[in-house]
Design a protein around this motif. Structure first.
Motif, mmCIF file in Angstrom:
data_model
loop_
_atom_site.group_PDB
_atom_site.id
_atom_site.type_symbol
_atom_site.label_atom_id
_atom_site.label_comp_id
_atom_site.label_asym_id
_atom_site.label_seq_id
_atom_site.Cartn_x
_atom_site.Cartn_y
_atom_site.Cartn_z
ATOM 1 N N SER A 171 4.654 -0.186 -13.220
ATOM 2 C CA SER A 171 5.774 -0.072 -14.157
ATOM 3 C C SER A 171 6.862 -1.092 -13.832
ATOM 4 O O SER A 171 6.914 -1.644 -12.735
ATOM 5 N N ASP A 172 7.747 -1.300 -14.836
ATOM 6 C CA ASP A 172 8.933 -2.132 -14.677
ATOM 7 C C ASP A 172 10.143 -1.225 -14.617
ATOM 8 O O ASP A 172 10.176 -0.172 -15.244
ATOM 9 N N GLY A 173 11.149 -1.663 -13.881
ATOM 10 C CA GLY A 173 12.445 -1.005 -13.875
ATOM 11 C C GLY A 173 13.490 -2.074 -14.126
ATOM 12 O O GLY A 173 13.169 -3.232 -14.381
ATOM 13 N N THR A 174 14.743 -1.724 -14.018
ATOM 14 C CA THR A 174 15.804 -2.704 -14.178
ATOM 15 C C THR A 174 15.857 -3.568 -12.934
ATOM 16 O O THR A 174 16.317 -3.134 -11.889
ATOM 17 N N GLY A 175 15.343 -4.786 -13.035
ATOM 18 C CA GLY A 175 15.337 -5.710 -11.908
ATOM 19 C C GLY A 175 14.300 -5.396 -10.847
ATOM 20 O O GLY A 175 14.317 -5.979 -9.770
ATOM 21 N N THR A 176 13.383 -4.476 -11.147
ATOM 22 C CA THR A 176 12.351 -4.106 -10.175
ATOM 23 C C THR A 176 10.992 -4.049 -10.863
ATOM 24 O O THR A 176 10.894 -3.991 -12.087
ATOM 25 N N ILE A 177 9.953 -4.055 -10.047
ATOM 26 C CA ILE A 177 8.593 -3.860 -10.547
ATOM 27 C C ILE A 177 7.838 -3.011 -9.529
ATOM 28 O O ILE A 177 8.035 -3.168 -8.318
ATOM 29 N N SER A 178 7.024 -2.101 -10.020
ATOM 30 C CA SER A 178 6.193 -1.256 -9.155
ATOM 31 C C SER A 178 4.738 -1.676 -9.309
ATOM 32 O O SER A 178 4.244 -1.826 -10.426
ATOM 33 N N LEU A 179 4.085 -1.868 -8.174
ATOM 34 C CA LEU A 179 2.693 -2.309 -8.142
ATOM 35 C C LEU A 179 1.883 -1.378 -7.260
ATOM 36 O O LEU A 179 2.392 -0.854 -6.260
ATOM 37 N N ARG A 180 0.635 -1.192 -7.601
ATOM 38 C CA ARG A 180 -0.290 -0.447 -6.749
ATOM 39 C C ARG A 180 -1.198 -1.476 -6.083
ATOM 40 O O ARG A 180 -1.852 -2.256 -6.755
ATOM 41 N N VAL A 181 -1.200 -1.465 -4.746
ATOM 42 C CA VAL A 181 -1.909 -2.495 -3.987
ATOM 43 C C VAL A 181 -2.961 -1.842 -3.092
ATOM 44 O O VAL A 181 -2.661 -0.933 -2.323
ATOM 45 N N LEU A 182 -4.196 -2.333 -3.220
ATOM 46 C CA LEU A 182 -5.275 -1.967 -2.307
ATOM 47 C C LEU A 182 -5.300 -3.047 -1.243
ATOM 48 O O LEU A 182 -5.484 -4.217 -1.552
ATOM 49 N N SER A 183 -5.062 -2.665 0.009
ATOM 50 C CA SER A 183 -4.941 -3.660 1.074
ATOM 51 C C SER A 183 -5.742 -3.240 2.291
ATOM 52 O O SER A 183 -5.959 -2.057 2.542
ATOM 53 N N TYR A 184 -6.151 -4.249 3.049
ATOM 54 C CA TYR A 184 -6.987 -4.036 4.227
ATOM 55 C C TYR A 184 -6.237 -4.409 5.502
ATOM 56 O O TYR A 184 -5.316 -5.217 5.485
ATOM 57 N N GLY A 185 -6.657 -3.819 6.617
ATOM 58 C CA GLY A 185 -6.101 -4.135 7.925
ATOM 59 C C GLY A 185 -6.820 -3.362 9.006
ATOM 60 O O GLY A 185 -7.527 -2.390 8.729
ATOM 61 N N LYS A 186 -6.630 -3.791 10.243
ATOM 62 C CA LYS A 186 -7.272 -3.105 11.358
ATOM 63 C C LYS A 186 -6.591 -1.780 11.666
ATOM 64 O O LYS A 186 -7.217 -0.829 12.118
ATOM 65 N N LYS A 187 -5.275 -1.738 11.431
ATOM 66 C CA LYS A 187 -4.493 -0.513 11.651
ATOM 67 C C LYS A 187 -3.691 -0.220 10.395
ATOM 68 O O LYS A 187 -3.464 -1.099 9.565
ATOM 69 N N SER A 188 -3.224 0.997 10.271
ATOM 70 C CA SER A 188 -2.488 1.425 9.088
ATOM 71 C C SER A 188 -1.243 0.576 8.844
ATOM 72 O O SER A 188 -0.984 0.138 7.720
ATOM 73 N N LYS A 189 -0.468 0.318 9.890
ATOM 74 C CA LYS A 189 0.762 -0.468 9.744
ATOM 75 C C LYS A 189 0.448 -1.885 9.267
ATOM 76 O O LYS A 189 1.144 -2.423 8.399
ATOM 77 N N GLU A 190 -0.607 -2.483 9.795
ATOM 78 C CA GLU A 190 -1.008 -3.829 9.373
ATOM 79 C C GLU A 190 -1.405 -3.826 7.893
ATOM 80 O O GLU A 190 -1.031 -4.728 7.138
ATOM 81 N N ALA A 191 -2.130 -2.812 7.455
ATOM 82 C CA ALA A 191 -2.546 -2.718 6.058
ATOM 83 C C ALA A 191 -1.329 -2.526 5.141
ATOM 84 O O ALA A 191 -1.272 -3.111 4.054
ATOM 85 N N MET A 192 -0.344 -1.730 5.579
ATOM 86 C CA MET A 192 0.875 -1.529 4.793
ATOM 87 C C MET A 192 1.647 -2.843 4.664
ATOM 88 O O MET A 192 2.126 -3.190 3.580
ATOM 89 N N ASN A 193 1.777 -3.576 5.777
ATOM 90 C CA ASN A 193 2.466 -4.873 5.736
ATOM 91 C C ASN A 193 1.709 -5.860 4.844
ATOM 92 O O ASN A 193 2.325 -6.617 4.093
ATOM 93 N N ASN A 194 0.386 -5.855 4.932
ATOM 94 C CA ASN A 194 -0.421 -6.729 4.079
ATOM 95 C C ASN A 194 -0.215 -6.389 2.605
ATOM 96 O O ASN A 194 -0.174 -7.282 1.756
#
Length: 151
Positions: free
Chosen positions: A30-53
């Motif tokens: 979705s779009d907001g005022t000056g913002t955008i929301s995205l759903r991202v499927l991401s990979y990483g060795k650990k949860s924090k790395e995947a979130m940052n990716n």
């Protein structure tokens, strides 16, 4: 001879299989005022790395690929020639991605799925990432990466 060929093929297939990395995917939410929301499927060795990716991939997609269906960033903010643009403005993009300055443009990141293995045994997570487009665009303008709208 058959044994040698079979072992070489097995070795080659293992090299290819371990060299493959999961492919990150970005979907418009979705779009907001000056913002955008995205759903991202991401990979990483650990949860924090995947979130940052996931955050990094969201910013890269906005900058270099655009978000079809979005009212604000249907087309890339910077351009599609990612490599040339990053070389031309190396200092800016080094700070943005390597020094993780992109975090300052993230409003929120909410995990939608558990950190888990997919069918290919790669660890992944699905995250809803909300990006401050207005601040990102202003930062790009102030650093001379893009021109101000209308000039």
């Amino acid at each position: 001879m058959r044994l040698i060929v079979r072992n070489l093929l097995l070795l080659l297939s293992l090299i290819v299989a371990f060299g493959l990395r999961g492919q990150d995917k970005v979907t418009y939410v979705s779009d907001g005022t000056g913002t955008i929301s995205l759903r991202v499927l991401s990979y990483g060795k650990k949860s924090k790395e995947a979130m940052n990716n996931a955050e990094k991939v969201a910013i890269q997609t906005i900058l270099f690929r655009g978000i079809p269906g979005s009212n604000q960033v249907e087309y890339p903010l910077v351009g599609v020639n990612e490599k040339a643009i990053q070389e031309q403005h190396g200092a800016y993009f080094k700070e943005l991605f390597d020094k993780e300055r992109y975090h300052s443009f993230i409003i929120s990141n909410v995990p939608i799925s558990q950190f888990e293995k997919d069918a290919t045994k790669k660890k992944r997570i699905i995250v809803d990432v909300k990006v401050n487009i207005r601040a990102l665009r202003l930062d790009l303008e102030q650093n001379g990466i893009v021109r101000k709208f209308g000039f």
